[in-house]
Scaffold this active site. Structure first.
Site, mmCIF file in Angstrom:
data_model
loop_
_atom_site.group_PDB
_atom_site.id
_atom_site.type_symbol
_atom_site.label_atom_id
_atom_site.label_comp_id
_atom_site.label_asym_id
_atom_site.label_seq_id
_atom_site.Cartn_x
_atom_site.Cartn_y
_atom_site.Cartn_z
ATOM 1 N N LYS A 127 0.822 -1.218 0.000
ATOM 2 C CA LYS A 127 0.000 0.000 0.000
ATOM 3 C C LYS A 127 0.849 1.259 0.000
ATOM 4 O O LYS A 127 0.352 2.337 -0.294
ATOM 5 C CB LYS A 127 -0.961 0.000 1.193
ATOM 6 C CG LYS A 127 -2.100 -0.989 1.010
ATOM 7 C CD LYS A 127 -3.171 -0.822 2.046
ATOM 8 C CE LYS A 127 -4.348 -1.750 1.735
ATOM 9 N NZ LYS A 127 -5.408 -1.670 2.708
ATOM 10 N N LYS A 157 -4.165 -9.090 -7.579
ATOM 11 C CA LYS A 157 -5.551 -9.364 -7.180
ATOM 12 C C LYS A 157 -6.468 -8.234 -7.674
ATOM 13 O O LYS A 157 -5.998 -7.103 -7.890
ATOM 14 C CB LYS A 157 -5.661 -9.522 -5.662
ATOM 15 C CG LYS A 157 -5.465 -8.256 -4.876
ATOM 16 C CD LYS A 157 -5.899 -8.426 -3.417
ATOM 17 C CE LYS A 157 -5.771 -7.104 -2.696
ATOM 18 N NZ LYS A 157 -6.326 -7.048 -1.372
ATOM 19 N N LYS A 163 -10.110 -2.701 -5.121
ATOM 20 C CA LYS A 163 -10.870 -1.451 -5.231
ATOM 21 C C LYS A 163 -9.952 -0.281 -5.541
ATOM 22 O O LYS A 163 -10.346 0.688 -6.162
ATOM 23 C CB LYS A 163 -11.589 -1.164 -3.910
ATOM 24 C CG LYS A 163 -12.714 -2.092 -3.585
ATOM 25 C CD LYS A 163 -13.544 -1.480 -2.455
ATOM 26 C CE LYS A 163 -13.974 -2.537 -1.460
ATOM 27 N NZ LYS A 163 -13.205 -2.546 -0.212
HETATM 28 P P1 AMP Z 1 -11.236 -5.195 1.513
HETATM 29 O O1 AMP Z 1 -11.952 -4.627 0.355
HETATM 30 O O2 AMP Z 1 -9.759 -5.183 1.362
HETATM 31 O O3 AMP Z 1 -11.718 -4.653 2.800
HETATM 32 O O4 AMP Z 1 -11.621 -6.740 1.532
HETATM 33 C C1 AMP Z 1 -12.878 -7.205 2.023
HETATM 34 C C2 AMP Z 1 -12.960 -8.706 1.869
HETATM 35 O O5 AMP Z 1 -12.898 -9.066 0.490
HETATM 36 C C3 AMP Z 1 -11.796 -9.456 2.553
HETATM 37 O O6 AMP Z 1 -12.288 -10.642 3.122
HETATM 38 C C4 AMP Z 1 -10.860 -9.767 1.422
HETATM 39 O O7 AMP Z 1 -10.087 -10.925 1.673
HETATM 40 C C5 AMP Z 1 -11.853 -10.010 0.280
HETATM 41 N N1 AMP Z 1 -11.216 -9.695 -1.005
HETATM 42 C C6 AMP Z 1 -10.777 -8.482 -1.411
HETATM 43 N N2 AMP Z 1 -10.250 -8.556 -2.656
HETATM 44 C C7 AMP Z 1 -10.376 -9.862 -3.028
HETATM 45 C C8 AMP Z 1 -10.025 -10.594 -4.206
HETATM 46 N N3 AMP Z 1 -9.476 -9.976 -5.244
HETATM 47 N N4 AMP Z 1 -10.301 -11.917 -4.244
HETATM 48 C C9 AMP Z 1 -10.891 -12.553 -3.191
HETATM 49 N N5 AMP Z 1 -11.235 -11.924 -2.049
HETATM 50 C C10 AMP Z 1 -10.989 -10.602 -1.967
#
Ligand code: AMP
Length: 373
Positions: free
Chosen positions: A148, A238, A241
């Site tokens: 990040k 990956k 967002k």
């Molecule tokens: P975040 O948006 O980083 O807060 O992630 C929220 C949830 O989505 C967490 O459980 C992450 O592990 C899951 N997540 C985020 N990006 C991915 C991705 N590209 N593939 C699978 N899970 C994801």
């Protein structure tokens, strides 16, 4: 499970810390008295990775909830601030949209408490206590603060490291507090969070050892079968967002036209006579097949059989598009509806916050007592 070890027959408790969920969640997979907790950051509209990696699993858990289980799902607004958000209006909107997205993914608020992390001050209070147990060396090995801050994983660049903000460096400790304040036993997340949950278990163990208690359970990682959904334009990364390339992600509220366009542009390869799952050599194609397998809840071999007759990318991509469009139709419509019902969102969050607050308050009192505060 107990194992006898050598001639002293010492029992060693083998803890399976990561539980990969099957394509179809089985009610027997999760104990009847489990406390299940997870969150998502309000850093933008949810994408297919959030949906398949997290929120759709949450939906399944709601559908199979047993009376003694507790389900808590939150919006990690404090975590989102580790990357500064000077556009306050946009941040407010993202927080609100995150609640609408959670509900649009099918989470049933009569089964789960839905709340904002920042509304429960005990998260931050426990964060402080755990930060007294977390070593700089352990945190330094974490990968997310480096990615990040655009720092190389093996950096020796003191100036670059010196600019990293404390909150970004230590947020996995807050994440551990998020989970442990509810004494959660299971945490459904995508693969990118595995490392943070290892730290959570480590800190729980450190606490239990220091205070000679077994207060904190060691929470299990509940890993979705799809593990990690990759960027459509750079399948070595990956889907995220924060990716500035908006063609790299499919949002849960994308319309069919947008989905078609993005899948059409998705990076694949030059082998057109067969489509097989080979994440090392064919990451783009494998990502598309993984998405289909996740949505259809089918093992990869079955998905490969379904596409075996296709011999051009047009057919494959049209097929993938149809599968995604169909799956996201419901969440898209629900999201649009919930965004027009702010009172409903408020009611859900008010109730969820009360429920979570009660548990966090009771647990924090017990923790403070253990610590001597
Ligand atoms: P975040 O948006 O980083 O807060 O992630 C929220 C949830 O989505 C967490 O459980 C992450 O592990 C899951 N997540 C985020 N990006 C991915 C991705 N590209 N593939 C699978 N899970 C994801």
């Amino acid at each position: 499970m107990l194992r006898n070890c050598g001639k002293f027959q010492t029992p060693i408790r083998l803890l399976s810390t990561v539980q990969k969920i099957d394509y179809k969640l089985n009610p027997n997979d999760i104990p009847g008295d489990a406390t299940i907790f997870s969150m998502v950051q309000p850093t933008g509209t949810f994408h297919l990775g959030n949906y398949l990696g997290a929120t759709r699993v949450w939906e399944d858990l709601c559908a199979l909830k047993q009376p003694q289980q507790k389900l808590l799902f939150g919006v990690a607004d404090l975590h989102a601030l580790t990357i500064p958000k000077p556009n306050v209006e946009e941040f407010r909107r993202f927080r609100n949209e995150a609640i609408a997205s959670i509900l649009a993914s099918g989470i049933d608020p009569s089964q789960a408490s839905v709340m904002y992390q920042s509304s429960i001050p005990q998260h931050s209070q426990l964060h402080w206590l755990l930060s007294t147990l977390a070593s700089m060396g352990y945190l330094n090995r974490m990968t997310q603060w480096k990615s990040k801050s655009n720092i190389k994983q093996s950096t020796q660049d003191d100036a670059a490291v010196g600019n990293v903000k404390l909150g970004l460096f230590s947020y996995p400790v807050l994440q551990a507090a998020d989970v442990l304040i509810y004494r959660a036993t299971h945490v459904p997340v995508g693969d990118d969070q595995s490392q943070h949950l290892e730290l959570t278990r480590h800190l729980a163990e450190q606490f239990n050892k220091l205070y000679k208690t077994d207060y904190f359970p060691l929470p299990k990682t509940l890993l979705a079968p799809t593990r990690k959904i990759l960027s459509l334009s750079s399948p070595e990364r990956k889907m995220s967002k924060s990716d500035p390339d908006k063609a790299s992600l499919i949002y849960v509220n994308d319309d069919p036209h947008a989905i078609k366009k993005k899948i059409k542009r998705a990076v694949t390869d030059s082998i057109t006579d067969r489509f097989n799952y080979d994440p090392i050599n064919r990451p783009g194609v494998s990502n598309l097949l993984n998405i289909v397998s996740g949505i259809q809840r089918k093992p990869m071999e079955e998905v490969e059989r379904d596409v075996a007759m296709m011999n051009n990318f047009n057919d494959l991509k049209n097929y993938v598009t149809d599968v995604i469009v169909e799956e996201l139709r419901g969440p898209r419509e629900l999201f649009a509806r919930f965004m027009k019902e702010p009172d409903y969102l408020d009611t859900v969050v008010t109730r969820g916050t009360e429920e979570a607050q009660q548990l966090a308050d009771q647990n924090y009192r017990e923790i403070a007592n253990i610590v001597g505060l």
